[in-house]
Write a protein that holds these residues in place. Structure first.
Motif, short mmCIF file in Angstrom:
data_model
loop_
_atom_site.label_atom_id
_atom_site.label_comp_id
_atom_site.label_asym_id
_atom_site.label_seq_id
_atom_site.Cartn_x
_atom_site.Cartn_y
_atom_site.Cartn_z
N LEU A 67 0.94 -1.45 -0.34
CA LEU A 67 0.28 0.12 0.03
C LEU A 67 0.91 1.40 -0.44
O LEU A 67 0.40 2.51 -0.60
N LEU A 79 -6.00 2.27 4.91
CA LEU A 79 -6.26 1.27 4.48
C LEU A 79 -4.64 0.63 5.37
O LEU A 79 -4.92 -0.40 5.94
N VAL A 122 -5.63 0.05 8.65
CA VAL A 122 -6.43 -1.01 8.92
C VAL A 122 -5.93 -1.99 9.43
O VAL A 122 -5.99 -2.90 9.93
#
Length: 191
Positions: free
Chosen positions: A91, A136, A139
Motif C-alpha cells: 500500500l 488502509l 486498518v
C-alpha cells in the motif's frame, strides 16, 4: 520557474526511487512469507543466527510501518507478521507510485494525461487513492494487532494512526481538485 521545475523533477525522482525500494522490500517479505509456509524451521533458525540478541527465548520486538509489537517467537507469529507486512508495504509503494504518476501526469508526460495541468480526472483519482491507501495501512496494522492479540502471540502492541488524518486530507484535496477539473472544463469550453 526553473527552481520550481527542478524541485518537481527532484520530487518525482524521489517518489519513483521510494516506490521501487518499497517494492523490493515487499518482494523480500513475500519470499520470506513463502519460506515461512514451506520451511519455517529453516527461517526461524536463520533469524536466530542472524539476530541472536534481538530474539530472546520467548519474544522479540518488531516495528513495521507504524505497527510496534512484542511478539512471541513462533512460526505462526512470523507468518502473520510477514503477510501483514507485504500488504502494508504494498500500500505504501502504491502511495509513492501514485505520487510519481501525479507529478508526471500534471506535466503532461503520461500516455493518459490530458494536457499540462494538475486538474485532470486521473490526478483526482490518484490523489483519492493515495488517501485511501494511507488509511488502509492503519486498518491493516490494527487488524494485525487484533489478530495477534486474539491468538495470544503478542505481549503488547501499538498502532500509530498518524496516516489517517493525512489520508483524510488527501481525500478532501481530491474533492477540491475535482472542482478544479470541472472549472478547467468550463474554461476550456469557453476558449
Amino acid at each position: 520557474m526553473n527552481k520550481e521545475n527542478t524541485f518537481l523533477k527532484l520530487t518525482r525522482w524521489m517518489c519513483n526511487i521510494l516506490q521501487w525500494l518499497y517494492w523490493i522490500v515487499v518482494g523480500v517479505m513475500g519470499i520470506l512469507f513463502l519460506v515461512s509456509l514451506f520451511n519455517p524451521k529453516w527461517l526461524m533458525d536463520l533469524l536466530e543466527l542472524q539476530f541472536p540478541s534481538m530474539f530472546g527465548p520467548l519474544t522479540f520486538s518488531i516495528v513495521v510501518q507504524d505497527f510496534h509489537g512484542e511478539l512471541s517467537f513462533s512460526p505462526l507469529a512470523l507468518r502473520i507478521l510477514l503477510f501483514a507486512s507485504v500488504v502494508s508495504l504494498s500500500l505504501m509503494a502504491m502511495v509513492f507510485r501514485n505520487a510519481y504518476l501525479i507529478l508526471k501526469t500534471a506535466d503532461g508526460k503520461t500516455w493518459f494525461s490530458q494536457g499540462n495541468t494538475p486538474f485532470q480526472s486521473n490526478v483526482v483519482r490518484m490523489i483519492r487513492e493515495m488517501g485511501i491507501f494511507l488509511i488502509l495501512i492503519c486498518v491493516v496494522n490494527l487488524s494485525l494487532s487484533i489478530v495477534l492479540q486474539a491468538l495470544g502471540l503478542v505481549r503488547e502492541s501499538s498502532v500509530e494512526f498518524s496516516m489517517v488524518p493525512i489520508g483524510c486530507l488527501l481525500i478532501a484535496l481530491s474533492m477540491y481538485f475535482q472542482y478544479g477539473v470541472s472549472l478547467q472544463k468550463d474554461v476550456d469550453g469557453l476558449i
